[in-house]
Design a protein around this motif. Sequence first.
Motif, PDB file in Angstrom:
ATOM      1  N   THR A  17      81.561 -72.733  12.950  1.00 25.43           N
ATOM      2  CA  THR A  17      80.872 -72.877  11.666  1.00 25.43           C
ATOM      3  C   THR A  17      80.991 -74.322  11.185  1.00 25.43           C
ATOM      4  O   THR A  17      81.111 -74.591   9.991  1.00 25.43           O
TER       5      THR A  17
ATOM      6  N   ARG B  19      76.685 -73.576   2.916  1.00 18.61           N
ATOM      7  CA  ARG B  19      76.201 -72.380   3.618  1.00 18.61           C
ATOM      8  C   ARG B  19      76.813 -72.286   5.000  1.00 18.61           C
ATOM      9  O   ARG B  19      77.228 -71.207   5.445  1.00 18.61           O
ATOM     10  N   ARG B  20      76.898 -73.417   5.673  1.00 19.73           N
ATOM     11  CA  ARG B  20      77.384 -73.426   7.048  1.00 19.73           C
ATOM     12  C   ARG B  20      78.864 -73.060   7.139  1.00 19.73           C
ATOM     13  O   ARG B  20      79.260 -72.249   7.984  1.00 19.73           O
TER      14      ARG B  20
ATOM     15  N   GLU C 208      76.199 -77.283  13.755  1.00 25.19           N
ATOM     16  CA  GLU C 208      74.830 -77.504  13.325  1.00 25.19           C
ATOM     17  C   GLU C 208      74.718 -78.961  12.895  1.00 25.19           C
ATOM     18  O   GLU C 208      75.725 -79.638  12.713  1.00 25.19           O
TER      19      GLU C 208
ATOM     20  N   GLU D 244      73.381 -76.917   2.228  1.00 23.97           N
ATOM     21  CA  GLU D 244      73.414 -76.638   3.661  1.00 23.97           C
ATOM     22  C   GLU D 244      74.844 -76.681   4.204  1.00 23.97           C
ATOM     23  O   GLU D 244      75.246 -75.848   5.025  1.00 23.97           O
TER      24      GLU D 244
ATOM     25  N   VAL E 106      79.755 -78.541  11.062  1.00 27.56           N
ATOM     26  CA  VAL E 106      78.471 -79.189  10.778  1.00 27.56           C
ATOM     27  C   VAL E 106      78.620 -80.702  10.835  1.00 27.56           C
ATOM     28  O   VAL E 106      79.608 -81.270  10.373  1.00 27.56           O
TER      29      VAL E 106
ATOM     30  N   SER F  10      86.705 -75.125   9.953  1.00 26.97           N
ATOM     31  CA  SER F  10      85.353 -75.672  10.042  1.00 26.97           C
ATOM     32  C   SER F  10      85.436 -77.170   9.804  1.00 26.97           C
ATOM     33  O   SER F  10      86.067 -77.614   8.841  1.00 26.97           O
TER      34      SER F  10
END
Length: 375
Positions: A237, A284-285, A263, A281, A239, A193
């Motif tokens: 996943t 969580r991502r 995201e 956030e 960000v 990620s």
Amino acid sequence: MYTVSLISFFLSAVIAREIVFPRIAAIQGSGQVPLGNDNIVDIVTDSQFSGLTTFAHLPYVNCFVDDGTDLTPYDIAILGAPFDTGVTARPGARYGPGGIRLGSRRLEGWSIYTGMNVFESWARIVDCGDAPLTWLDNTVALKQLDLAHKVISSRPANTTYLGRTPRVVTLGGDHTTTLSALRSTYEKWGPVSVIHFDSHIDTWDPKVLGGGISHYAGVNHGTFLHIAHEEGLIRNTSVHVGIRAPVNRPKGDLRNDIRCGFEMIKARDLDSLGINGVVEEIKRRVGDSKVYISVDIDVLDPAFAPATGTAEPGGFSTRELLSILDALNGLPVIGADVVEVAPIYDTAAETTTLAAAEVAHSLLYLMVATPVMSE
């Protein structure tokens, strides 16, 4: 009489070679030590300006040859990536690694926030210097950087019971250089990620940004995350954090961004979410996946980091960024970078390079705080 007194004065001045200054008020002790032939002084430690300029005065190791690493195995390596011919605006980031090292001269001691001294920890950290990259051919240069990452991360770690694979913090260099780092981490750790701090999305389709000219031009600092997705290097996943720059297409770029696995936390979301909300956030991502953190210095507002190629007003302050980074403690960070530092545009006070060095310091903290075993 006057002549004799004058001669005596000059003779005493010649003989009195050692000078002892008066005691400084409120400081106890015997005063300053006179310097003479019999005195021993230290010329090895406690200077911010001695020796070669490595990151935070870390030991230099030539990580590209066997002899150097056999003598000095390491757990975390600093690597410079002096590359800036993938930019779409101002060049100059090839000098970023040197600038960040200069900005790191005062880094030492225990953090007042985390309580940790990363330079006095379980991890042996070294500076591998800069990867030898040609400035005449981007394709060759990126292949050279691919190989540099592969060689550095393939060495046996120093502290094997806490991780067999060395991790790398890259000093950029424009953001295209992150692609080489992600290729290397994929070989060692699998898909990761990406936590991408930036004012731009950097997932543009090469056909939209550069590729309309040629395939060669399509590999640049605005397309590398799209390419990383196409190569299967990153997870769905990932960000962005701090986005505020405009996109080229009203909907197509954002649809493609989602397709690439991202995201988005916009810069102004910090006003409503606060630092804790942004951190929640992010965590969580990415969940429990392994993480690569990439920090484009233009995530900061130009007031705090003017020395970058594509500055965008309305960004984070240095304190806000560092607070977010430190709060990511506990995530398994397997690689990181700070990029797009172009010192030629900096202030005389080295505002940007100081900030970038502190960002790299925080990235080292995250790695030291959470060892990660390779699979």
